[in-house]
Design a protein around this motif. Sequence first.
Motif, PDB file in Angstrom:
ATOM      1  N   LEU A 154       0.808  -1.226   0.000  1.00  0.00           N
ATOM      2  CA  LEU A 154       0.000   0.000   0.000  1.00  0.00           C
ATOM      3  C   LEU A 154       0.839   1.273   0.000  1.00  0.00           C
ATOM      4  O   LEU A 154       0.415   2.310  -0.519  1.00  0.00           O
ATOM      5  N   TRP A 155       2.008   1.244   0.620  1.00  0.00           N
ATOM      6  CA  TRP A 155       2.752   2.468   0.906  1.00  0.00           C
ATOM      7  C   TRP A 155       3.057   3.291  -0.353  1.00  0.00           C
ATOM      8  O   TRP A 155       2.745   4.478  -0.426  1.00  0.00           O
ATOM      9  N   VAL A 156       3.650   2.649  -1.363  1.00  0.00           N
ATOM     10  CA  VAL A 156       4.087   3.394  -2.558  1.00  0.00           C
ATOM     11  C   VAL A 156       2.916   3.985  -3.333  1.00  0.00           C
ATOM     12  O   VAL A 156       2.919   5.176  -3.653  1.00  0.00           O
ATOM     13  N   PRO A 157       1.863   3.187  -3.656  1.00  0.00           N
ATOM     14  CA  PRO A 157       0.747   3.798  -4.394  1.00  0.00           C
ATOM     15  C   PRO A 157       0.061   4.928  -3.624  1.00  0.00           C
ATOM     16  O   PRO A 157      -0.391   5.896  -4.222  1.00  0.00           O
ATOM     17  N   LEU A 158       0.008   4.791  -2.321  1.00  0.00           N
ATOM     18  CA  LEU A 158      -0.611   5.875  -1.533  1.00  0.00           C
ATOM     19  C   LEU A 158       0.222   7.149  -1.648  1.00  0.00           C
ATOM     20  O   LEU A 158      -0.315   8.250  -1.834  1.00  0.00           O
ATOM     21  N   PHE A 159       1.533   7.017  -1.551  1.00  0.00           N
ATOM     22  CA  PHE A 159       2.382   8.203  -1.644  1.00  0.00           C
ATOM     23  C   PHE A 159       2.355   8.803  -3.040  1.00  0.00           C
ATOM     24  O   PHE A 159       2.343  10.025  -3.205  1.00  0.00           O
ATOM     25  N   GLU A 160       2.321   7.952  -4.028  1.00  0.00           N
ATOM     26  CA  GLU A 160       2.314   8.474  -5.390  1.00  0.00           C
ATOM     27  C   GLU A 160       1.057   9.283  -5.671  1.00  0.00           C
ATOM     28  O   GLU A 160       1.083  10.233  -6.451  1.00  0.00           O
TER      29      GLU A 160
END
Length: 1221
Positions: free
Chosen positions: A933-939
């Motif tokens: 989840l972390w990367v898509p949320l930040f993007e």
Amino acid sequence: MTKTYIMNGLVEKMQSSDQDFRYMGLSDLMAAVKDDPNTFLGDEPTENKVLRQVLQLVEDKISEVKNQAVKCIGQLVKIIRESQVENVIDRLIDFLSGKDEELRDISALALKTITSELPPEGKIAAKACEKLTPKLLMRLAASDTPPDTLLETLSILSILIVRFPAYVASAELEPQPLSVLTPMLDHPRPAVRKRAITTLAQFLPTARPELFSELLSKKILPELVSSTYVDNQRTTVQLIAAVARHTPHQIGPVLGNLVPGIIKAVERDDEELQESCLQALEALVLRCPAEITPFLSSTIQVGNKWIKYDPNYAGGDDEDEEMADEDDDDEAELDEYSDDEDTSYKIRRSATKLFAAIVDTRPELLITLYKEVSPVLISRFGDREETVRVEVWSTYAGLLKQTSVYGGVAQSRDTDYAIGGKRKRDEGMEVEETPYSLLRSQVSALAKALLAQLKSPKTSPATLQAGFTLLHTLLTVLPGSLSSYAPQIITTTKAVLTQSAKANASALHITCMSFIALFFSTHSPPVFSSSLDSITPILLKSLREKHPRIASESFRVFSSLLNATQPVKGSDWTEAVYIEGVQRLSNHDTDAEVRSCAEICIGDLWICAFDVVKNKDRKEWEAMCRTTGRTDGAVQVVTRVAREVDIDQNWVNGCVQWVISLLKKSGRSGKSDMFNCLDALLRRYKTGLPADLPAGLIPTFKGYINTSDISLMSQALSVIALLLELSPSTTYPEVETEILFDIYDIAHSPLVAGAAFDSVLAFFAALVEADMQVATHVIPNLVNSLEKAPKGEISQSNVARCIGQIAKSQQGVAAGTVAEFSKHLKPSSKARTSQVVLSLLVMGEIGRFIDMTLQGNIFSQIIERFTAEQEDIRTAAAFAAGNVAVGNLHHFLPVIVKIVESNQEKRLLSLHALKEVVTHCSRGQLETVADLLWVPLFENSDNSEETTRNVAAACLGKLTTTHPSRYLPQLHERIRDANPASRATVISAIRYTFSETSPSYDELLSSVLMDFLALITDADLTVRRLALSALNSAARLKPHLIRDQLQFILPNLYKETHINQDLIRTVQMGPWTHKVDDGLEARKTAHETLYTLLDTCLTKLDLHEFIGRVLAGLSDDSDEVKVICHMMLFRLSQVAPTAVAQRLDDITQPLEKSMKGATVTKDTVKQDIERAAELQRSTLRAVAALSKISQPGSNPRFDAFVEGTRKSGEWSVEFRELVGA
């Protein structure tokens, strides 16, 4: 009858030779004018005739007539013509200047009445001031004016200055007040000088700044030096004190020139000058807190020296410090030094008040005060002057109260302290001194000195009461601190109780018993058990007193004793308390407070001395469980006994029937306690509920199953759920017959939420567990009830939660429920929007705990609804997708993540689905998918759309807490991102992590938190607002991490409370222009943060600077900001009453403005009026709280405002309720 006829008749009366007729004529005139002012107005010659006659009666020989004439003038001056006002004033001033002393006094009274009664606005007030002020000033300037006339004239001028400052401050006024008043400071008569000081101090706030500068340079500074005459220096010091009280902002900047002179002047050998200097320093401490700070150390030294000043006592300082230890013979010896002419006590009292001012306004100096001031105060506990002694005790009580508020956390009572106050652990490590540790090290000296005074037979009841109040305060702040003095305390208390009973001193008796009750409750039984036998007889005697307050306090003492010594196996006093308690409860004429205390004491006997009362005939319960009168206390006692005592079923049955009878009565009062009591009683049945009990209870509850009182409805459902749990077979039929269909209506009500709705869910869980077959009927009935209800009165999410709870509690129906509701999600379905929404919500509720992998088509049907036209369906689909994913993260979650990454149209809904995942997953589940989840949320957080950013931030924050050491640094890296949207996401995300309570996370967060909060100075307004919101959350949830950093945070926070004109823009809306303040949200958040800091970080705030920002907020353009400031004033009145009391006159103007309400124009709408009324109520709450801390005479403007509010027709009743009067 015509007006002229009536007036002529009154004149005839007033001209009568009979004094009673003259008096009655004036009274009738006053009554007529009060009823209808037009009775007097109309015919000018007649008016003049009446007025002349009233003025003539001012010279009457009879005092009652003269006084009535003065009152009459006070009424007439409000309505008479301008020319007549001039005539009245001229005549009265002539009287004032005459030689007839009695006439001079009555004319002065008349002028005071006129100046007090003049309407504040209008031509009459202007004309009266224009006429009166110059004449008063000329009378003061005249060299032949007698001193008594000067005093009266100054009093009248003072009233004019306070009520009409603008007229008196006019530059065109001749002669100028300052030029007249200044020479009067050198008048040979002290009373005139003092009156002139007061008048001059009242005038200076309205005077031009250069006039004060002139007074300072030509009068104050030259005469403050020690080479001047003592009289002149004394007057100057008194003037400085008066100016400080009235205009601290004028005198504050020049304290550097004044304080050294005052400290030097106090050394001169003149007791009145010494007293004046100490009073001046007290005024400066109270009114100029910022400017006096550099001089506090020297001020404390001055107080330490002069609090010991006692030239008529032959001993030196060493003996002085041991005064409290001397026995009665020594005290008798000291009395030989007393002298009727001895005024040295005034100096000691003034020094004590100086300390009180420092204690009450400088909490940051607590450690210094305990080191330098506390020992000196303790040494003066035995001052030979009673008024000084009481003042010293009162000051020390203030120090204790400040310690409880600002001293931090008290250490264990068993902690040992080394000499010098340093606490040492076993390994020898020193710990920093705290106010509590210093206080504990001085308790021995304090108790020894105070008890020596209390045991003296010469001590008056009022002084004894003050002493016991101080001991009570000590135990409140430092429980258990008097263990070493238990025998002396018991002996002294016994003697005082015996003495007060003989002297009929009820106030002392009550205070003494209140202290001994607290002593018992804060000390362990071994401390006082050996002395109990000596004091219980006198306590039992007090228990039988007719005085209700004494009897009530006696019951409280025994309640404390019972709780402290439980379990009590048996003693004579418990038997006596039981007998007296039963007798009081059996008497119908027992005072309500006594009855309440007796009920509590009986309850304590059952809990703490069960062996003593278990075999009694239980008459106390018959007397207590009545159905008339107040039953609140009895219900609470029964609840306590039911929860804490293993008692037989007969008692439980009787109490249940009693509570049922109370629940059947109308009215809401006490019903909440009754449901709590019923819950406790039902849980006390050991062998199951009586078979007939549900049939008697359920119909009683039917009246509570509605939304008219949601709190009671919630409690009723909780008790029904308990009945279903305890006796399902007998309860279920009653529920089905009596109330089930009513509960269906409750289930879809949008009014039921939070804890109240949790009770609805608990009911359905208990219901389906009570009857395994009912679930298949309940779900359709819930849906039918929903469909029949009016559209605006339903909550589909509530019904879905109920269905989800039923399926969870009875998982056998889950598959059928899914199959039934999934029909509406098929592409071929022609279901209504409401059916689709409900089906999606139900899928989400059930999918959270059931794996829907095998019904994979349902998940794809949910995702397809992301493109539905109706927003309700799209929102429900996002909810359903996220919660179904919780049921099988590894299967469904990647699908949602892929949509976030690749589908712009569905991204926001997919993020909402992820938020559901993050919200409802366990910590263990989240740890396995956090990386996914972390990367898509930040993007997607860089999206400029705030809604998307907020959803992503909430998810990032929750994920951060799953692996802080990994994710917190990643958040930290982005706080300097060039994109404001990224910074906004980061600061929002960190705010969501504050709910994590683990010490390991706090340790990681503490090193970087200040970097995140530094964003309150960001260039971007949105980032600043979000950073302020994060600071508010940190202050509420992580105060221990920011307390020591507040010195760096507060300047920037205070800056955000200012109105930024650059952020205010004008918007054209048709023919109207409208101002929009883009900085308002940030400013509101800044004020909300201040309010939070007041609760969680009080000890680290500079109160004087803080209060200054609150005062500024009272004048803010936003009503929301004003309301927050009102709340802060309410809180400040409790935690810093002395500091706030000094600013009440400054607060008054904005409060007056807020109380005026909305100005109604043709464009005013209903919402404007309601908003203004709410602001008025908020202001009223603040004013009521502030009125309780206002010292009479210290804040005349605020006092006048409070009095006006108290008398106002619109708010008087509500104001009296708020102040409790």
